[in-house]
Design a protein around this motif. Sequence first.
Motif, PDB file in Angstrom:
ATOM      1  N   THR A 357     -11.811  10.194  44.199  1.00 50.46           N
ATOM      2  CA  THR A 357     -11.280  11.434  44.640  1.00 50.46           C
ATOM      3  C   THR A 357     -10.881  11.995  43.328  1.00 50.46           C
ATOM      4  N   ALA A 358     -10.314  11.169  42.675  1.00 52.86           N
ATOM      5  CA  ALA A 358      -9.511  11.935  41.224  1.00 52.86           C
ATOM      6  C   ALA A 358     -10.957  12.493  40.382  1.00 52.86           C
ATOM      7  N   LEU A 359     -11.951  11.835  40.418  1.00 52.68           N
ATOM      8  CA  LEU A 359     -13.017  12.164  39.479  1.00 52.68           C
ATOM      9  C   LEU A 359     -13.602  13.647  40.092  1.00 52.68           C
ATOM     10  N   THR A 360     -13.779  13.624  41.494  1.00 52.13           N
ATOM     11  CA  THR A 360     -14.301  14.820  42.262  1.00 52.13           C
ATOM     12  C   THR A 360     -13.438  15.900  41.948  1.00 52.13           C
ATOM     13  N   ALA A 361     -12.223  15.675  41.704  1.00 53.50           N
ATOM     14  CA  ALA A 361     -11.021  16.851  41.817  1.00 53.50           C
ATOM     15  C   ALA A 361     -11.290  17.502  40.312  1.00 53.50           C
ATOM     16  N   CYS A 362     -11.392  16.540  39.349  1.00 51.97           N
ATOM     17  CA  CYS A 362     -11.453  16.863  38.016  1.00 51.97           C
ATOM     18  C   CYS A 362     -12.903  17.759  37.645  1.00 51.97           C
ATOM     19  N   CYS A 363     -14.177  16.936  38.342  1.00 52.89           N
ATOM     20  CA  CYS A 363     -15.110  17.932  38.024  1.00 52.89           C
ATOM     21  C   CYS A 363     -14.967  19.349  38.653  1.00 52.89           C
ATOM     22  N   TYR A 364     -14.212  19.173  40.033  1.00 50.13           N
ATOM     23  CA  TYR A 364     -14.117  20.643  40.314  1.00 50.13           C
ATOM     24  C   TYR A 364     -13.382  21.589  39.680  1.00 50.13           C
ATOM     25  N   TYR A 365     -12.216  21.334  39.016  1.00 51.18           N
ATOM     26  CA  TYR A 365     -11.478  21.941  38.233  1.00 51.18           C
ATOM     27  C   TYR A 365     -12.195  22.329  36.921  1.00 51.18           C
ATOM     28  N   LEU A 366     -13.045  21.211  36.314  1.00 51.86           N
ATOM     29  CA  LEU A 366     -13.966  21.816  35.237  1.00 51.86           C
ATOM     30  C   LEU A 366     -15.253  23.007  35.650  1.00 51.86           C
ATOM     31  N   ALA A 367     -15.407  22.840  36.964  1.00 53.11           N
ATOM     32  CA  ALA A 367     -16.544  23.842  37.361  1.00 53.11           C
ATOM     33  C   ALA A 367     -15.922  25.075  37.310  1.00 53.11           C
ATOM     34  N   LYS A 368     -14.654  25.185  37.772  1.00 48.02           N
ATOM     35  CA  LYS A 368     -13.868  26.361  38.299  1.00 48.02           C
ATOM     36  C   LYS A 368     -13.418  27.074  36.877  1.00 48.02           C
ATOM     37  N   TYR A 369     -13.172  26.305  35.945  1.00 46.91           N
ATOM     38  CA  TYR A 369     -12.501  26.694  34.666  1.00 46.91           C
ATOM     39  C   TYR A 369     -13.644  26.388  33.605  1.00 46.91           C
ATOM     40  N   PRO A 370     -14.587  27.357  33.340  1.00 45.72           N
ATOM     41  CA  PRO A 370     -15.766  26.925  32.400  1.00 45.72           C
ATOM     42  C   PRO A 370     -15.025  26.623  31.053  1.00 45.72           C
ATOM     43  N   HIS A 530     -14.495  26.270  47.913  1.00 48.30           N
ATOM     44  CA  HIS A 530     -13.463  25.875  47.122  1.00 48.30           C
ATOM     45  C   HIS A 530     -12.767  26.815  46.269  1.00 48.30           C
ATOM     46  N   LYS A 531     -13.710  28.029  46.451  1.00 46.98           N
ATOM     47  CA  LYS A 531     -13.365  29.321  45.483  1.00 46.98           C
ATOM     48  C   LYS A 531     -11.987  29.623  45.278  1.00 46.98           C
ATOM     49  N   ASP A 532     -11.015  29.428  46.263  1.00 41.81           N
ATOM     50  CA  ASP A 532      -9.830  29.918  46.187  1.00 41.81           C
ATOM     51  C   ASP A 532      -8.622  28.689  46.078  1.00 41.81           C
ATOM     52  N   GLY A 533      -9.255  27.242  45.794  1.00 42.10           N
ATOM     53  CA  GLY A 533      -8.481  26.300  45.923  1.00 42.10           C
ATOM     54  C   GLY A 533      -9.123  25.195  46.205  1.00 42.10           C
ATOM     55  N   LEU A 534      -8.941  23.942  45.893  1.00 46.78           N
ATOM     56  CA  LEU A 534      -9.646  22.590  46.390  1.00 46.78           C
ATOM     57  C   LEU A 534      -8.992  22.241  47.986  1.00 46.78           C
ATOM     58  N   VAL A 535     -10.220  22.435  48.870  1.00 43.34           N
ATOM     59  CA  VAL A 535      -9.769  22.010  50.072  1.00 43.34           C
ATOM     60  C   VAL A 535      -9.697  20.613  50.316  1.00 43.34           C
ATOM     61  N   THR A 536      -8.829  19.902  50.834  1.00 44.28           N
ATOM     62  CA  THR A 536      -8.920  18.460  51.247  1.00 44.28           C
ATOM     63  C   THR A 536      -8.517  17.992  52.531  1.00 44.28           C
ATOM     64  N   SER A 537      -8.774  16.877  52.628  1.00 42.46           N
ATOM     65  CA  SER A 537      -8.146  16.281  54.279  1.00 42.46           C
ATOM     66  C   SER A 537      -6.514  16.177  54.160  1.00 42.46           C
ATOM     67  N   ASN A 538      -6.024  15.646  55.189  1.00 39.73           N
ATOM     68  CA  ASN A 538      -4.661  15.500  55.165  1.00 39.73           C
ATOM     69  C   ASN A 538      -4.032  14.020  55.424  1.00 39.73           C
ATOM     70  N   SER A 539      -5.187  13.156  55.117  1.00 36.89           N
ATOM     71  CA  SER A 539      -4.650  11.733  55.018  1.00 36.89           C
ATOM     72  C   SER A 539      -4.040  11.581  53.944  1.00 36.89           C
ATOM     73  N   ASN A 540      -3.168  10.335  53.670  1.00 41.48           N
ATOM     74  CA  ASN A 540      -2.564   9.660  52.398  1.00 41.48           C
ATOM     75  C   ASN A 540      -3.281   9.674  51.408  1.00 41.48           C
ATOM     76  N   LEU A 541      -4.714   9.449  51.638  1.00 37.46           N
ATOM     77  CA  LEU A 541      -5.526   9.507  50.363  1.00 37.46           C
ATOM     78  C   LEU A 541      -6.179  10.642  50.432  1.00 37.46           C
ATOM     79  N   MET A 542      -5.976  11.600  49.344  1.00 34.93           N
ATOM     80  CA  MET A 542      -6.214  13.070  49.712  1.00 34.93           C
ATOM     81  C   MET A 542      -7.800  13.219  49.303  1.00 34.93           C
ATOM     82  N   PHE A 543      -8.594  13.348  50.204  1.00 39.09           N
ATOM     83  CA  PHE A 543     -10.220  13.526  49.982  1.00 39.09           C
ATOM     84  C   PHE A 543     -10.605  14.985  49.977  1.00 39.09           C
ATOM     85  N   PRO A 544     -11.001  15.406  48.645  1.00 35.86           N
ATOM     86  CA  PRO A 544     -11.428  16.947  48.619  1.00 35.86           C
ATOM     87  C   PRO A 544     -12.960  16.851  49.599  1.00 35.86           C
TER      88      PRO A 544
END
Length: 555
Positions: A357-370, A530-544
């Motif tokens: 999930t950390a890698l997914t989120a980082c990859c997302y931010y890198l996509a969002k901010y070229p 996810h254009k306006d922000g990363l949408v995740t689950s609400n479990s204690n492990l936050m899955f994008p």
Amino acid sequence: MAIVQSTLTRYYDYAAQAIDWQSVFNWYERQVEKATSTVSKSNKSTRITIGVAVGVAVLYSLYDRIAHPPRRLRHIPHINAFTSNRRFIIDKWPTAKISRELAMPLLKDSSMYVRNEKLGWTVHVCAPDAAKQVFLKLEDFPKASQRAVSGTLLYRLIGVSNILFENGDEWIKHRKLANPAFHRSMPIQLFGETAQQLFTLLDRTEPDDFTVDVGELFERVTLSVIGRAGFGFDFGSIENKDSRWKYVYDTVMNGHRDPLFFFFPILEKHFLWMFPKRQQIHAMATEFLDMLQQVIEHKRRYLRETYTSIDSMDDAEKDLLTLMIESELRGEGILTNQELLNDIGIFFVAGHDTTSTALTACCYYLAKYPEFQRRAREEVNRILCPGDVEPLVDILPTNKQTKEFVYLNQLIRETLRMNGSVVSLVTPRKTTKDVELANVLIPKDTLVNVNIYDLHHNPNVWDDPEVFNPDRFAADAEADQKAGGGMSWVPFSNGGRICIGQNFSLGEQRVLLACLLRKYEWELPDDSIHKDGLVTSNSNLMFPQNVKIRFHKRY
Ligand code: HEM
């Protein structure tokens, strides 16, 4: 009959953690006693009115006791239990919305709030100084017992006697054996080889430009890494996305997150016979445990026969299980097969979804901010390809080089602040005496957690917390300036119970992201949810959720 009786007793135990039923009944008896002395002297209509009034009062008292925390915690702001259950279970609000709408209004003037959870009413600490106290004062805040949820799906995989749940000497025994395995240098070569294995597959199956769900991809990658680095087992999950073991594991973990059983573990513990589908998932958990058990027994036998203290293999490339058994053979402690199984289960569960999930989120931010992506690629190339011309082939980083990725590290840290994989501590603490936490009295026997997400998004702690800004982790910038004033950045917890796998995960993230930055450029597709922000689950492990990224091959 005995089974029914013991089940009812246990159910009462469980319910009693959330509601003080005895005082509800006492109060009801007192009201009825008072009312009967009046009723006996009055006519029928007065009796009915009094009966209704007592009924309404009892119902209100019951509502009050379920919806609000016990009186001893009412000096702390709280979230109504009905509201939180509705938002979590029925509306399935993502973590960011829960935090923004339910927690943040309470944190304007407070460093904590109270919320009802599966173990009962829990104080959620969201300020750096209070968090520091919880993390450092292990004797005042030991981990709460997990007895109420033992036997449920996840707890069958990891047991209750393991490195994560135990306290005191039992915990020291586990940690002492595991420490050498996590304090050698990390298996950087294995991380790099896994990245290469992924690229080989993508080169073969995808065109030069392609769109893919990175969450799913990183899950396969981290599963492969933890299988090999954890206990020398190949899940085959990179080559084959439908690999049998991946399917078994995913089914068990998705079953664990099913809100019905997550919030009402009693159903699973005592009424499993009523849920045939759930029984099938339990059969898969048994299959998975049998596989782990066999791996452990085989490895123990093999190492007993072959172990010598002079060993040509580099520790960095040995799996964690081997290193733990070697510690035993050196006489540094001993775990039963069951305890070892539980610890390996923990490394497996804690070490794979968290990193993916950390890698997914980082990859997302890198996509969002070229611009951030460009800066990170420039740094990686500068360190890995120092010549004038960048060789367009895979270059696997060395351990030393991963430490030179300063900007990449800032990106990883800011991602873990914005979307740390773990929302609040997996195991709440329970106070052993009355304690004062940030000038608030927390009575003995209170459940206390550190809400990592709320702390990382608290505007009283971070400047513009909703802005993704890796430069806050540059030398002497915001994060460094805060370091003296408590614990503000705690994705891996802190103190004695800090995540043992922190360096393992950070090493894995650095290598995979560096390799990815050289091999591809990437962006968010126009129709991304996810254009306006990363949408995740609400479990204690936050899955994008469903993070599709468009990749362009660089070589
Ligand atoms: C991004 C990745 C990770 C994050 C965000 C993370 C986060 C955490 C957190 C917050 C805790 C404290 C839990 C609590 O006290 O209730 C923890 C503990 C733990 N983590 Fe991690 N973790 C990560 C990766 C890993 C990895 C890769 C492993 C092992 C391979 C691992 C193994 C453990 C263990 C064994 C503990 C318990 C330590 C103890 O109590 O002595 N974690 N982790």
